[in-house]
Motif scaffolding. Structure first.
Motif, PDB file in Angstrom:
ATOM      1  N   GLY A 131      83.716 -10.024  27.028  1.00  0.00           N
ATOM      2  CA  GLY A 131      84.253 -11.185  26.344  1.00  0.00           C
ATOM      3  C   GLY A 131      84.546 -12.371  27.237  1.00  0.00           C
ATOM      4  N   HIS A 132      84.474 -12.210  28.561  1.00  0.00           N
ATOM      5  CA  HIS A 132      84.883 -13.296  29.427  1.00  0.00           C
ATOM      6  C   HIS A 132      83.734 -14.217  29.827  1.00  0.00           C
ATOM      7  CE1 HIS A 132      88.320 -10.429  30.163  1.00  0.00           C
ATOM      8  NE2 HIS A 132      88.863 -11.485  29.631  1.00  0.00           N
ATOM      9  N   HIS A 133      82.517 -13.758  29.713  1.00  0.00           N
ATOM     10  CA  HIS A 133      81.341 -14.598  29.933  1.00  0.00           C
ATOM     11  C   HIS A 133      81.353 -15.269  31.310  1.00  0.00           C
ATOM     12  CE1 HIS A 133      80.473 -13.912  25.754  1.00  0.00           C
ATOM     13  NE2 HIS A 133      81.635 -14.398  25.420  1.00  0.00           N
ATOM     14  N   HIS A 134      81.836 -14.558  32.334  1.00  0.00           N
ATOM     15  CA  HIS A 134      81.798 -15.091  33.683  1.00  0.00           C
ATOM     16  C   HIS A 134      80.534 -14.582  34.376  1.00  0.00           C
ATOM     17  CE1 HIS A 134      85.566 -17.190  34.133  1.00  0.00           C
ATOM     18  NE2 HIS A 134      86.216 -16.188  33.582  1.00  0.00           N
ATOM     19  N   ASP A 135      79.632 -15.467  34.740  1.00  0.00           N
ATOM     20  CA  ASP A 135      78.469 -15.079  35.523  1.00  0.00           C
ATOM     21  C   ASP A 135      78.776 -15.093  37.008  1.00  0.00           C
ATOM     22  OD1 ASP A 135      76.520 -16.989  33.224  1.00  0.00           O
ATOM     23  OD2 ASP A 135      76.794 -14.832  33.269  1.00  0.00           O
ATOM     24  N   VAL A 136      79.746 -15.919  37.408  1.00  0.00           N
ATOM     25  CA  VAL A 136      80.104 -16.039  38.822  1.00  0.00           C
ATOM     26  C   VAL A 136      81.625 -16.060  38.946  1.00  0.00           C
ATOM     27  CG1 VAL A 136      78.010 -17.337  39.363  1.00  0.00           C
ATOM     28  CG2 VAL A 136      80.104 -18.567  38.787  1.00  0.00           C
ATOM     29  N   ASP A 137      82.075 -15.817  40.164  1.00  0.00           N
ATOM     30  CA  ASP A 137      83.494 -15.973  40.491  1.00  0.00           C
ATOM     31  C   ASP A 137      83.752 -17.460  40.712  1.00  0.00           C
ATOM     32  OD1 ASP A 137      86.006 -16.062  41.600  1.00  0.00           O
ATOM     33  OD2 ASP A 137      85.656 -14.432  43.028  1.00  0.00           O
ATOM     34  N   PRO A 138      84.624 -18.097  39.909  1.00  0.00           N
ATOM     35  CA  PRO A 138      84.843 -19.533  40.054  1.00  0.00           C
ATOM     36  C   PRO A 138      85.910 -19.902  41.078  1.00  0.00           C
ATOM     37  CG  PRO A 138      86.044 -18.761  38.150  1.00  0.00           C
ATOM     38  CD  PRO A 138      85.320 -17.557  38.717  1.00  0.00           C
ATOM     39  N   HIS A 139      86.589 -18.912  41.685  1.00  0.00           N
ATOM     40  CA  HIS A 139      87.767 -19.193  42.510  1.00  0.00           C
ATOM     41  C   HIS A 139      87.380 -19.583  43.943  1.00  0.00           C
ATOM     42  CE1 HIS A 139      88.922 -16.323  39.316  1.00  0.00           C
ATOM     43  NE2 HIS A 139      90.021 -17.056  39.237  1.00  0.00           N
ATOM     44  N   THR A 140      86.564 -20.597  44.055  1.00  0.00           N
ATOM     45  CA  THR A 140      86.001 -20.991  45.355  1.00  0.00           C
ATOM     46  C   THR A 140      87.062 -21.411  46.361  1.00  0.00           C
ATOM     47  OG1 THR A 140      85.666 -23.192  44.408  1.00  0.00           O
ATOM     48  CG2 THR A 140      83.788 -21.690  44.385  1.00  0.00           C
ATOM     49  N   TRP A 141      88.105 -22.091  45.905  1.00  0.00           N
ATOM     50  CA  TRP A 141      89.095 -22.719  46.783  1.00  0.00           C
ATOM     51  C   TRP A 141      89.978 -21.726  47.526  1.00  0.00           C
ATOM     52  CZ3 TRP A 141      89.023 -22.498  41.513  1.00  0.00           C
ATOM     53  CH2 TRP A 141      90.018 -21.727  40.920  1.00  0.00           C
ATOM     54  N   VAL A 142      89.970 -20.446  47.130  1.00  0.00           N
ATOM     55  CA  VAL A 142      90.877 -19.471  47.731  1.00  0.00           C
ATOM     56  C   VAL A 142      90.498 -19.178  49.184  1.00  0.00           C
ATOM     57  CG1 VAL A 142      91.881 -17.172  47.475  1.00  0.00           C
ATOM     58  CG2 VAL A 142      91.403 -18.530  45.461  1.00  0.00           C
ATOM     59  N   SER A 143      89.311 -19.551  49.587  1.00  0.00           N
ATOM     60  CA  SER A 143      88.900 -19.457  50.985  1.00  0.00           C
ATOM     61  C   SER A 143      89.007 -20.831  51.654  1.00  0.00           C
ATOM     62  CB  SER A 143      87.449 -18.970  51.085  1.00  0.00           C
ATOM     63  OG  SER A 143      86.928 -19.230  52.371  1.00  0.00           O
ATOM     64  N   PRO A 144      89.744 -20.944  52.768  1.00  0.00           N
ATOM     65  CA  PRO A 144      89.771 -22.225  53.496  1.00  0.00           C
ATOM     66  C   PRO A 144      88.379 -22.693  53.908  1.00  0.00           C
ATOM     67  CG  PRO A 144      91.538 -20.811  54.271  1.00  0.00           C
ATOM     68  CD  PRO A 144      90.684 -19.964  53.355  1.00  0.00           C
ATOM     69  N   ASN A 145      87.479 -21.751  54.148  1.00  0.00           N
ATOM     70  CA  ASN A 145      86.112 -22.106  54.517  1.00  0.00           C
ATOM     71  C   ASN A 145      85.427 -22.858  53.381  1.00  0.00           C
ATOM     72  OD1 ASN A 145      83.837 -21.953  56.341  1.00  0.00           O
ATOM     73  ND2 ASN A 145      82.947 -20.446  54.956  1.00  0.00           N
ATOM     74  N   SER A 146      85.610 -22.397  52.143  1.00  0.00           N
ATOM     75  CA  SER A 146      85.063 -23.096  50.985  1.00  0.00           C
ATOM     76  C   SER A 146      85.796 -24.415  50.742  1.00  0.00           C
ATOM     77  CB  SER A 146      85.170 -22.218  49.734  1.00  0.00           C
ATOM     78  OG  SER A 146      84.360 -21.068  49.849  1.00  0.00           O
ATOM     79  N   MET A 147      87.080 -24.421  51.004  1.00  0.00           N
ATOM     80  CA  MET A 147      87.875 -25.627  50.770  1.00  0.00           C
ATOM     81  C   MET A 147      87.393 -26.775  51.652  1.00  0.00           C
ATOM     82  SD  MET A 147      90.363 -26.351  48.626  1.00  0.00           S
ATOM     83  CE  MET A 147      91.982 -27.114  48.371  1.00  0.00           C
ATOM     84  N   LEU A 148      86.868 -26.473  52.811  1.00  0.00           N
ATOM     85  CA  LEU A 148      86.292 -27.510  53.672  1.00  0.00           C
ATOM     86  C   LEU A 148      85.107 -28.192  52.993  1.00  0.00           C
ATOM     87  CD1 LEU A 148      86.490 -25.750  57.150  1.00  0.00           C
ATOM     88  CD2 LEU A 148      87.286 -28.084  56.687  1.00  0.00           C
ATOM     89  N   ILE A 149      84.264 -27.410  52.340  1.00  0.00           N
ATOM     90  CA  ILE A 149      83.122 -27.976  51.613  1.00  0.00           C
ATOM     91  C   ILE A 149      83.615 -28.821  50.440  1.00  0.00           C
ATOM     92  CG2 ILE A 149      81.065 -27.405  50.252  1.00  0.00           C
ATOM     93  CD1 ILE A 149      80.858 -24.811  51.914  1.00  0.00           C
ATOM     94  N   MET A 150      84.617 -28.330  49.751  1.00  0.00           N
ATOM     95  CA  MET A 150      85.160 -29.047  48.608  1.00  0.00           C
ATOM     96  C   MET A 150      85.787 -30.375  49.031  1.00  0.00           C
ATOM     97  SD  MET A 150      86.732 -25.683  46.682  1.00  0.00           S
ATOM     98  CE  MET A 150      87.328 -26.517  45.221  1.00  0.00           C
ATOM     99  N   ALA A 151      86.452 -30.382  50.188  1.00  0.00           N
ATOM    100  CA  ALA A 151      87.055 -31.620  50.695  1.00  0.00           C
ATOM    101  C   ALA A 151      85.986 -32.675  50.941  1.00  0.00           C
ATOM    102  CB  ALA A 151      87.836 -31.331  51.977  1.00  0.00           C
TER     103      ALA A 151
END
Length: 336
Positions: free
Chosen positions: A160-180
């Motif tokens: 029922g959740h229809h998640h194809d991917v994990d959306p919680h990208t920001w929980v890693s500081p490494n990903s947060m650098l890309i987001m910044a």
């Protein structure tokens, strides 16, 4: 001196008008670039990079879990008058397409998906590890399949959740650098006249995020254990980037409740792999985490997915950096 009735009426009308300014429409500030964000991590990035040149409105109030939230008409009105809308993407904001379609024809709102450029975790890869330095984690490889099995078992009924991917990208500081960097590029696109200010603010923030990333990488690599058992499957990017194995009680959406058999399997995993703490988060019920901790005879600790601030955290002036620092300390305590 007495106040004339007409004057009193005008004062009351003025007070009512000013009180109305506390609603969503007044959150926009004339003379600044107005930014609307969908979740707290993007609000943090926008405030840090935008500085004095921008006014940032976060749509989700403190204390509200983003998976349970959907925008109201007043949110659409605010966004329609802003210059830029930042959303995470990766399937987090299931409402975003309809929301943007609802904008009036004359709106000049620019939009930006801030998770772009991050390799997304899909399906069974949610238990994947950062294979850099795998030789240092031989014990991790030995039970990787079992961790994956336990996590898969806990989420067998999540259609029922229809998640194809994990959306919680920001929980890693490494990903947060890309987001910044994505936020910086978006700001320059809508307000090139303040490019130098944005770039200077970005550099300061990027240095802090890079230092946080280095600490996570170095200190977690030295931790003797690598398994984390969490209430909500929100830490896939952190696990991937820092060599941890995530086993979760609930799925990508914290609404998914496991079956009794799932809890028994995770309890068995906890006992067999020397897991000392079950992690829970503040914005959702900790009942399942505490139930599992009692069953496995271990304690609980907070691991914050930073989907939003609690009212107390907001009042105390906590932010992404301070809360991620607290996450690191709790991880180090649990992984000893």
């Amino acid at each position: 001196m007495s106040v004339k009735p007409l004057t009193l009426i005008m004062i009351v009308i003025s007070v009512i008008a000013l009180a109305g300014c506390g609603d969503s429409g007044s959150k926009l500030v004339e003379g600044k670039t107005n930014i609307v964000t969908s979740i707290y991590p993007l609000y943090f990035l926008a405030k840090e990079i935008g500085g004095d040149q921008v006014n940032v409105v976060n749509m989700i109030p403190a204390g509200v879990e983003p998976h349970d939230w959907s925008p109201k008409s007043r949110d659409l009105d605010t966004a329609a008058k802003a210059q830029l809308f930042l959303y995470n993407g990766a399937g987090l904001e299931g409402w975003v397409d309809d929301f943007l379609e609802g904008l009036p024809k004359d709106s000049k709102l620019a939009t930006s998906e801030i998770s772009k450029g991050i390799p997304l975790i899909k399906g069974s890869e949610e238990e994947g590890h950062d294979h850099e330095g795998e030789a240092d984690h031989a014990d991790e490889a030995a039970h990787e399949d079992e961790a994956a099995h336990a996590d898969e078992a806990a989420h067998g009924g999540e259609e029922g959740h229809h998640h194809d991917v994990d959306p919680h990208t920001w929980v890693s500081p490494n990903s947060m650098l890309i987001m910044a960097r994505n936020v910086l590029d978006s700001f320059i696109q809508v307000d090139a006249s303040h490019k130098a200010d944005y770039e200077a603010n970005y550099e300061k923030l990027a240095n802090k995020l890079a230092a946080l990333h280095d600490r996570f990488k170095t200190e977690l690599a030295a931790a003797p254990h690598k398994d984390i058992v969490v209430s909500h499957q929100a830490f896939g990017y952190l696990a991937r980037d820092y060599g941890l194995a995530q086993v979760s009680i609930m799925g990508l959406s914290p609404e998914a409740e496991p079956k009794a058999q799932d809890l028994l399997e995770i309890s068995k995993f906890v006992k067999e792999h020397g897991v000392k703490y079950i992690f829970f988060e503040e914005l959702v019920s900790d009942e399942l985490a505490k139930t599992l901790a009692r069953e496995a005879d271990v304690d609980t600790l907070v691991l914050n997915p930073l989907e939003g601030l609690t009212p107390d955290q907001e009042k105390n002036g906590d932010d992404y950096l301070s809360l991620m620092e607290a996450n690191l300390q709790n991880l180090l305590k649990a992984l000893q």
